[in-house]
Scaffold this motif. Structure first.
Motif, short mmCIF file in Angstrom:
data_model
loop_
_atom_site.label_atom_id
_atom_site.label_comp_id
_atom_site.label_asym_id
_atom_site.label_seq_id
_atom_site.Cartn_x
_atom_site.Cartn_y
_atom_site.Cartn_z
N VAL A 1 7.51 -10.09 4.70
CA VAL A 1 6.81 -8.29 4.62
C VAL A 1 6.72 -7.87 4.96
CG1 VAL A 1 4.68 -7.97 3.29
CG2 VAL A 1 4.78 -10.64 2.84
N VAL A 2 7.20 -6.54 4.81
CA VAL A 2 6.91 -5.39 5.86
C VAL A 2 5.93 -4.73 5.86
CG1 VAL A 2 8.63 -3.20 6.33
CG2 VAL A 2 9.62 -5.03 5.31
N GLN B 1 -1.82 6.71 -9.82
CA GLN B 1 -2.29 5.97 -8.41
C GLN B 1 -0.60 6.61 -7.99
OE1 GLN B 1 -4.53 3.44 -7.11
NE2 GLN B 1 -4.85 2.52 -8.98
N LEU B 2 -0.89 7.35 -6.29
CA LEU B 2 0.29 7.21 -5.63
C LEU B 2 0.59 6.49 -4.38
CD1 LEU B 2 3.04 9.05 -5.15
CD2 LEU B 2 2.23 11.04 -4.43
N VAL B 3 1.93 5.76 -3.98
CA VAL B 3 1.76 5.52 -3.23
C VAL B 3 2.88 5.79 -2.21
CG1 VAL B 3 2.24 2.84 -1.60
CG2 VAL B 3 0.70 2.45 -4.20
N LYS B 4 2.56 6.02 -0.56
CA LYS B 4 3.78 7.07 -0.32
C LYS B 4 4.02 5.16 0.99
CE LYS B 4 2.80 11.75 -1.02
NZ LYS B 4 1.89 12.95 -0.42
N TRP B 5 5.78 5.33 0.82
CA TRP B 5 6.38 4.67 1.91
C TRP B 5 7.18 5.71 3.27
CZ3 TRP B 5 11.13 1.01 2.81
CH2 TRP B 5 10.91 0.60 3.91
N ASP B 6 6.46 5.18 4.34
CA ASP B 6 6.66 5.87 5.26
C ASP B 6 8.09 5.46 5.87
OD1 ASP B 6 4.40 5.48 8.06
OD2 ASP B 6 5.66 4.13 7.10
N GLY B 7 8.41 4.43 5.56
CA GLY B 7 9.84 3.84 6.36
C GLY B 7 9.65 2.88 7.16
N ARG C 1 3.64 -2.23 12.15
CA ARG C 1 3.15 -1.79 13.65
C ARG C 1 3.97 -0.88 13.44
NH1 ARG C 1 5.38 -8.31 15.82
NH2 ARG C 1 4.09 -9.26 15.56
N GLY C 2 4.56 0.16 12.06
CA GLY C 2 4.54 1.11 13.20
C GLY C 2 5.90 1.43 13.15
#
Length: 612
Positions: A562-563, A574-580, A584-585
């Motif tokens: 799991v990332v 609905q909009l889910v935005k993944w920043d890569g 943990r950032g």
């Protein structure tokens, strides 16, 4: 007669029952050390898309890729001690209604995120027992333990450590190679080369090599290596020679005095270092450098690095006093330039001296004794005011070259006057932007920017061509439509006016894309992208979630770890935005990733390709 017929029917049913007794097989699966529940998450009655199950009786093949989930699947459901992972097959999936008792069937389990075909599958066989449904689990010791490599792939061999040692000159270290060895502690120790035989005298650099837990190794593929060369330095008696040269016959005073030309030698370099001063130069001449300073590092060794044995080391240095004929004093200059305060572009301006036009234009250089006149210098150019500096006063006699740049401010002409800038929502839920100009002068055109906050720094330019200006002295009305908006969002807009000299921003004006959210009857992924996804951008996942449901969108790496996890609730668009980045950032590396929408009614997965 009726009794005999009834007995025959009962016997026939018994024979048929003995041939096909097993209806379904439930095989509990586990991993050697990993938690199987991390890698099997499909609820009971559904198939986990990360797995493939193939079952054969040697004639027919039943597979999760070709048969319905009701007949074959990998799932989670209750086990002997709680929720467990299971491989399930219904024998009725076989065309022969189901293999008979005592028939051997072969199972192949494949974990799809592991692309290494040598490790991503496991094959096992069982012999069908008699009876109804079969439960093979921990309670009867028939559970199946899969190897961790099924998930993780092949494990590389442990690294080896190798030390390569050499000497310059060669042949004075034994052994020259340590290893390769997987246990680095077996080569711990201190290794020292032997000295060169007499009459050589000197030392090795480094004196020795110590290998221990603090040793810094160099990666060599999957292994580690350390290369060490020992260099021999020969020591000799040393002599320093100073050669004083120049115009013959002039006296020189210093640490060693004499008359040019002369030599001085000493084994101690400090006896030669210091300032050397030559006698006064004749009239009309001067010494190029006087005094000349000598320091220890000025001395250069003869034959540096020679490998042959020598009687002594010799260092030499030469100083030379050079007579130079005097030259008349230089004619100094002043250079006057002008530039635009805003663009820094050079300007051609009239140069005035004491309020009188000199007849020269910027840029210009005045030379002393040619065209230079002392006084107060200013510049004049139509359309420019507020010069900085306002003026510069130059003396009668110049002591060096001067350069003065006059910075002028161009008189401002307002390129555009706007009377309105507004944003309205159209019937088809687009945003219509309208602005009205009263006058336009030297205008190029207009650009529109949009953001989701009132901060212009977060705004982006709309993907539309620049709107050309009419450059009219009367009122002009412009409109553009932004169709790339989402419902239930507030958008802020700015208008950039562009003329031939500068740009100016107006706004923001905002609009709320208001729509009553409908009841969502189905959970699904609407769209996602971009794919491939570049690190530093945003990966957008648009989805509908059935009204009343909650769930998660989970990002996995290629080995199923799991990332990142996002929570979602009922509603459409609905909009889910993944920043890569992970939870943990940390920025994720390039490769294959998966995202999975999980709700009580849906488990849907898709692949993401991440590139740098």
């Amino acid at each position: 007669m009726k009794k005999l017929l009834l007995i025959a029917i009962v016997l026939s049913l018994a024979v048929f029952a003995s041939a096909y007794t097993v209806r379904s097989i439930n095989q509990q699966i586990m991993l050697e050390t990993l938690d199987i529940m991390t890698y099997v998450t499909a609820p009971a009655g559904t198939h986990d898309a990360n797995w493939r199950l193939d079952v054969t009786d040697g004639i027919d093949v039943v597979s999760t890729t070709t048969h319905m989930t009701q007949l074959i699947r990998v799932e989670t459901k209750s086990g002997p001690t709680g929720l467990a992972a299971w491989a399930y097959v219904d024998m009725q999936a076989f065309t022969t209604v189901g293999p008979s008792t005592n028939v051997e069937i072969t199972w192949t389990l494949t974990y799809l995120p592991n692309t290494d075909e040598a490790t991503n599958n496991y094959v096992f066989s069982i012999v069908l027992p008699s009876g109804g449904a079969v439960w093979r689990a921990t309670h009867n010791g028939l559970h199946l333990i899969l190897p961790d490599s099924l998930i993780l792939g092949s494990v590389p061999p442990p690294p080896t450590y190798t030390v390569n040692m050499s000497t310059n000159p060669e042949g004075y270290i034994t052994p020259t190679t340590l290893g390769p060895t997987e246990d680095v502690t077996t080569i711990y120790g201190t290794y020292t080369p032997t000295p060169l035989p007499a009459p050589a005298t000197g030392y090795w650099t480094p004196a020795s090599l110590t290998i221990d837990e603090n040793t810094q190794w160099t990666a060599d593929g999957d292994n580690f290596v350390l290369n060490q060369e020992f260099v021999w330095t020969e020591t000799y008696p040393t002599i320093y020679n100073l050669y004083v040269r120049g115009e013959l016959g002039y006296a020189v005073t210093g640490p060693v005095s004499g008359t040019i030309e002369y030599d001085a030698s000493n084994a101690d370099v400090t006896a030669l270092v210091g300032d050397y001063t030559v006698a006064a130069a004749p009239e009309g001449y001067h010494w190029e450098v006087n005094p000349i300073s000598v320091v220890a590092t000025d001395f250069v060794e003869e034959q540096p690095g020679a490998k042959s044995v020598r009687a002594q080391r010799i260092f030499n240095h030469t100083i030379t006093f050079v007579l130079v004929e005097d030259t008349p004093p230089p004619a100094y200059t002043i250079t006057i330039t002008a530039a635009d305060a805003e663009t820094n572009e050079p300007l051609v301006a009239n140069i005035y001296i004491d309020g009188v036009d000199s007849g020269y234009l910027t840029p210009y250089t005045f030379t002393e004794g040619v065209d230079y006149t002392p006084g107060v210098y200013t510049v004049v150019l139509d359309g420019y005011t507020d010069w900085i500096p306002e003026s510069v006063t130059f003396p009668a006699v110049l002591t060096h070259d001067y350069t003065t740049n006059f910075i002028g401010t161009r008189e401002q002409v307002t390129p555009v006057e706007l009377s309105s800038f507004s944003a309205t929502l159209t019937a088809n839920l687009f945003v219509k932007l309208t602005w009205v100009s009263q006058t336009e002068t030297n205008m190029v055109g207009y650009k529109v920017y949009r953001g989701t906050s009132a901060n212009i720094a977060d705004a982006e330019m709309l993907d539309i061509p620049m709107v050309p200006a009419t450059n009219t002295s009367s009122s002009a009305t412009y409109t553009v439509t932004d169709s790339n908006v989402l419902e239930n969002n507030t958008y802020y807009y700015w208008l950039e006016t562009i003329d031939y000299h500068e740009t100016q921003f107006f706004g923001p004006t905002s609009v709320f894309v208001d729509v009553t959210p409908p009841v969502t009857n189905q959970t699904k992924i609407v769209k996602s992208g971009p794919n491939p996804f570049k690190i530093g951008d945003t990966y957008n996942i648009q989805l509908d979630v059935k009204t009343g449901e909650t769930g998660t969108v989970t990002i996995y790496n290629v080995i199923g770890q799991v990332v990142r996890t996002y929570s979602v609730t009922g509603g459409s668009n609905q909009l889910v935005k993944w920043d890569g980045k992970d939870s943990r950032g940390n920025t994720c590396g390039s490769g294959i990733y998966f995202y999975k929408l999980s709700t009580p009614s849906v488990n849907q997965s898709k692949k993401i390709v991440v590139v740098k």
